[in-house]
Structure formats: structure tokens, C-alpha cells
Design a protein around this motif. Sequence first.
Motif, PDB file in Angstrom:
ATOM      1  N   SER A 148       0.541  -1.239   0.178  1.00 20.10           N
ATOM      2  CA  SER A 148       0.196   0.318  -0.024  1.00 20.10           C
ATOM      3  C   SER A 148       0.784   1.189  -0.146  1.00 20.10           C
ATOM      4  O   SER A 148       0.412   2.117  -0.347  1.00 20.10           O
ATOM      5  N   LYS A 149       1.841   1.363   0.303  1.00 19.40           N
ATOM      6  CA  LYS A 149       2.651   2.156   0.615  1.00 19.40           C
ATOM      7  C   LYS A 149       4.382   2.115  -0.915  1.00 19.40           C
ATOM      8  O   LYS A 149       4.360   1.020  -0.749  1.00 19.40           O
ATOM      9  N   ILE A 150       4.879   2.968  -1.008  1.00 18.42           N
ATOM     10  CA  ILE A 150       6.280   3.232  -1.986  1.00 18.42           C
ATOM     11  C   ILE A 150       7.534   2.519  -0.628  1.00 18.42           C
ATOM     12  O   ILE A 150       7.675   3.113   0.762  1.00 18.42           O
ATOM     13  N   ASP A 151       8.532   1.903  -1.589  1.00 22.24           N
ATOM     14  CA  ASP A 151       9.285   1.657  -0.252  1.00 22.24           C
ATOM     15  C   ASP A 151      10.618   2.086  -1.226  1.00 22.24           C
ATOM     16  O   ASP A 151      10.786   1.620  -2.188  1.00 22.24           O
ATOM     17  N   PHE A 152      11.196   3.428   0.282  1.00 24.50           N
ATOM     18  CA  PHE A 152      11.987   3.810  -0.336  1.00 24.50           C
ATOM     19  C   PHE A 152      13.264   2.820  -0.448  1.00 24.50           C
ATOM     20  O   PHE A 152      14.026   3.792  -1.539  1.00 24.50           O
ATOM     21  N   ARG A 153      13.367   2.010   0.229  1.00 20.77           N
ATOM     22  CA  ARG A 153      14.718   1.351  -0.582  1.00 20.77           C
ATOM     23  C   ARG A 153      14.839   0.675  -1.343  1.00 20.77           C
ATOM     24  O   ARG A 153      15.537   0.375  -2.179  1.00 20.77           O
ATOM     25  N   GLU A 154      13.357   0.359  -2.078  1.00 17.65           N
ATOM     26  CA  GLU A 154      13.770   0.003  -3.571  1.00 17.65           C
ATOM     27  C   GLU A 154      13.747   0.888  -4.286  1.00 17.65           C
ATOM     28  O   GLU A 154      14.419   0.498  -5.224  1.00 17.65           O
ATOM     29  N   VAL A 155      13.217   2.420  -3.872  1.00 16.18           N
ATOM     30  CA  VAL A 155      13.483   3.379  -5.220  1.00 16.18           C
ATOM     31  C   VAL A 155      14.502   3.818  -4.829  1.00 16.18           C
ATOM     32  O   VAL A 155      15.020   3.378  -6.957  1.00 16.18           O
ATOM     33  N   CYS A 156      15.603   3.145  -4.152  1.00 16.39           N
ATOM     34  CA  CYS A 156      16.773   3.329  -4.422  1.00 16.39           C
ATOM     35  C   CYS A 156      17.696   2.319  -5.874  1.00 16.39           C
ATOM     36  O   CYS A 156      18.624   2.745  -5.399  1.00 16.39           O
ATOM     37  N   ARG A 157      17.261   1.695  -5.589  1.00 18.95           N
ATOM     38  CA  ARG A 157      18.190   0.294  -6.837  1.00 18.95           C
ATOM     39  C   ARG A 157      17.415   0.754  -8.016  1.00 18.95           C
ATOM     40  O   ARG A 157      18.370   0.225  -8.528  1.00 18.95           O
ATOM     41  N   VAL A 158      16.301   1.931  -8.105  1.00 18.26           N
ATOM     42  CA  VAL A 158      15.779   2.173  -9.346  1.00 18.26           C
ATOM     43  C   VAL A 158      17.566   3.036 -10.527  1.00 18.26           C
ATOM     44  O   VAL A 158      17.840   3.821  -9.997  1.00 18.26           O
ATOM     45  N   THR A 159      18.048   2.147 -11.565  1.00 12.91           N
ATOM     46  CA  THR A 159      19.188   2.873 -11.988  1.00 12.91           C
ATOM     47  C   THR A 159      18.747   3.701 -13.387  1.00 12.91           C
ATOM     48  O   THR A 159      19.048   4.164 -14.141  1.00 12.91           O
ATOM     49  N   GLN A 160      18.060   2.606 -14.007  1.00 13.39           N
ATOM     50  CA  GLN A 160      17.096   2.894 -15.559  1.00 13.39           C
ATOM     51  C   GLN A 160      15.769   3.229 -16.208  1.00 13.39           C
ATOM     52  O   GLN A 160      15.461   1.962 -14.707  1.00 13.39           O
ATOM     53  N   PHE A 161      15.100   3.281 -16.475  1.00 16.93           N
ATOM     54  CA  PHE A 161      13.712   3.388 -17.151  1.00 16.93           C
ATOM     55  C   PHE A 161      13.458   3.189 -18.838  1.00 16.93           C
ATOM     56  O   PHE A 161      14.332   3.354 -19.360  1.00 16.93           O
ATOM     57  N   GLU A 162      12.384   2.928 -18.342  1.00 21.04           N
ATOM     58  CA  GLU A 162      11.925   1.964 -19.600  1.00 21.04           C
ATOM     59  C   GLU A 162      10.709   2.384 -19.870  1.00 21.04           C
ATOM     60  O   GLU A 162       9.635   2.874 -19.279  1.00 21.04           O
ATOM     61  N   ALA A 163      10.091   3.371 -21.126  1.00 22.95           N
ATOM     62  CA  ALA A 163       8.941   3.861 -21.415  1.00 22.95           C
ATOM     63  C   ALA A 163       7.644   2.622 -21.353  1.00 22.95           C
ATOM     64  O   ALA A 163       7.531   0.986 -22.065  1.00 22.95           O
ATOM     65  N   SER A 164       6.784   2.625 -20.808  1.00 22.52           N
ATOM     66  CA  SER A 164       5.363   1.489 -20.594  1.00 22.52           C
ATOM     67  C   SER A 164       4.980   2.194 -22.084  1.00 22.52           C
ATOM     68  O   SER A 164       4.871   3.618 -22.206  1.00 22.52           O
ATOM     69  N   ASP A 165       3.576   1.131 -22.102  1.00 23.36           N
ATOM     70  CA  ASP A 165       1.876   1.856 -22.948  1.00 23.36           C
ATOM     71  C   ASP A 165       1.143   2.531 -22.501  1.00 23.36           C
ATOM     72  O   ASP A 165      -0.014   2.631 -22.527  1.00 23.36           O
ATOM     73  N   SER A 166       1.491   3.150 -20.792  1.00 22.88           N
ATOM     74  CA  SER A 166       0.613   3.546 -20.050  1.00 22.88           C
ATOM     75  C   SER A 166       0.823   4.616 -20.134  1.00 22.88           C
ATOM     76  O   SER A 166       1.504   5.586 -19.350  1.00 22.88           O
ATOM     77  N   CYS A 167      -0.739   5.448 -19.960  1.00 20.65           N
ATOM     78  CA  CYS A 167      -0.639   7.419 -19.781  1.00 20.65           C
ATOM     79  C   CYS A 167      -1.480   7.211 -18.754  1.00 20.65           C
ATOM     80  O   CYS A 167      -2.873   6.625 -18.626  1.00 20.65           O
ATOM     81  N   ILE A 168      -1.639   7.874 -18.231  1.00 18.74           N
ATOM     82  CA  ILE A 168      -2.772   8.944 -17.381  1.00 18.74           C
ATOM     83  C   ILE A 168      -2.625  10.113 -17.078  1.00 18.74           C
ATOM     84  O   ILE A 168      -1.546  10.847 -18.287  1.00 18.74           O
ATOM     85  N   THR A 169      -3.485  10.661 -17.917  1.00 18.92           N
ATOM     86  CA  THR A 169      -4.172  12.067 -17.212  1.00 18.92           C
ATOM     87  C   THR A 169      -4.329  13.159 -15.994  1.00 18.92           C
ATOM     88  O   THR A 169      -4.779  12.529 -14.905  1.00 18.92           O
ATOM     89  N   VAL A 170      -3.349  13.728 -15.361  1.00 20.51           N
ATOM     90  CA  VAL A 170      -3.275  14.642 -14.498  1.00 20.51           C
ATOM     91  C   VAL A 170      -3.626  15.848 -14.168  1.00 20.51           C
ATOM     92  O   VAL A 170      -3.579  16.653 -15.514  1.00 20.51           O
ATOM     93  N   ASP A 171      -4.913  16.307 -13.103  1.00 16.33           N
ATOM     94  CA  ASP A 171      -4.129  17.729 -12.711  1.00 16.33           C
ATOM     95  C   ASP A 171      -2.997  17.862 -11.743  1.00 16.33           C
ATOM     96  O   ASP A 171      -2.711  18.092 -10.602  1.00 16.33           O
ATOM     97  N   LEU A 172      -2.424  18.607 -12.661  1.00 12.17           N
ATOM     98  CA  LEU A 172      -1.422  19.237 -12.350  1.00 12.17           C
ATOM     99  C   LEU A 172      -1.408  20.267 -11.068  1.00 12.17           C
ATOM    100  O   LEU A 172      -0.418  20.123 -10.234  1.00 12.17           O
TER     101      LEU A 172
END
Length: 170
Positions: free
Chosen positions: A128-152
Motif C-alpha cells: 500500500s506504500k512506496i518502499d524507499f529502499r526499492e526506490v534506491c535500486r532504480v538506475t534506469q527506465f523503460e517506457a510503458s504503454d500506460s498513460c494517465i491524465t492528471v491535474d498538475l
Amino acid sequence: MGCGRGNSDSGNHSSKGCVCEVVRAILEIQNAAVQDDCNKCTTNCFLEPLGGIVNPARSNADTRVFTLLNKDGSPFFATFSGNGSSSPCVSIYFRVEDIFDGCCATLRVLIPEDSNGDPVDLLSNCGSKIDFREVCRVTQFEASDSCITVDLDCFCAVQCIDDVDLGICD
């Protein structure tokens, strides 16, 4: 003014919140081929050209990866369809695709990956929450096919993470 400020409804985007203006600037930088030399703050969202966050000489970046914080300070996240998995996965990383109606935006959800190119599960054990220890493991990114619309205007902060080449078609 800070989060939760009363925005006037004047119809022009200059009265909108700073998150809207930063994401608008990210879109303009992604769409422009402006050449600048250097900037002292290397993770400044307004840094040009695209590619300058990590290496100003990098010319093949097509995306400025960023995260958003909700007004309560928690990371905003969205789901994407997993690689070969039927269950949705969660990411806090985005690429702006479009801005419209003042401060609405279409964001592409980016897949967080570790140094081996494996997707990183950002959710805590309870899911139910973001695990910040896992966030620290992120070093690269890939585009997904998922898009969302947000109110900034619903966000309190934006943090630029990296300039990367995702092979996005123009």
C-alpha cells in the motif's frame, strides 16, 4: 506561495502552481533542441538542453524523467501493465507527453529498472506504500504503454531525476 494556495481563475497559466510551470517547462525542453553550456544545479528541472541533467554533452536523450509529490508529501504513483505479466505494476516515474486546458497533463508511466534491466517492485510488503529502499535500486527506465491524465495543480512538488533516451517516436 506554497501548496494549497488559492489560484485565481483568470484563464492564463501564469496564475497556476509551480508544479504546472515546471512540467510545462519539461515538455518545452523535451520538444526543443536548445544548446546550452552548463548550469551549476545539475538536477534543476529547467536545465537545458535535454540530456543536461547527467551529461550536458549527451545529445540522444528524449525524456526528462520526473516524480511528483502529493500535497501530503507522499510520492504520487500510477500503475502500468507489467512486462509479460497480467498483474499491474507501480511506478513513481513519469514522462510528460502533453499539457492542455491550462494545467492538465498526459503523463507516460515509466517502468523503473535496476542496473540489470530488471523491473523494480516499488511497493512495500503490505502493498500500500512506496518502499524507499526499492526506490534506491532504480538506475534506469523503460517506457510503458500506460498513460494517465492528471491535474498538475493537485501536486506540491516535482523532482527531476534523469535525462534518458527511451526511443520515443516524435
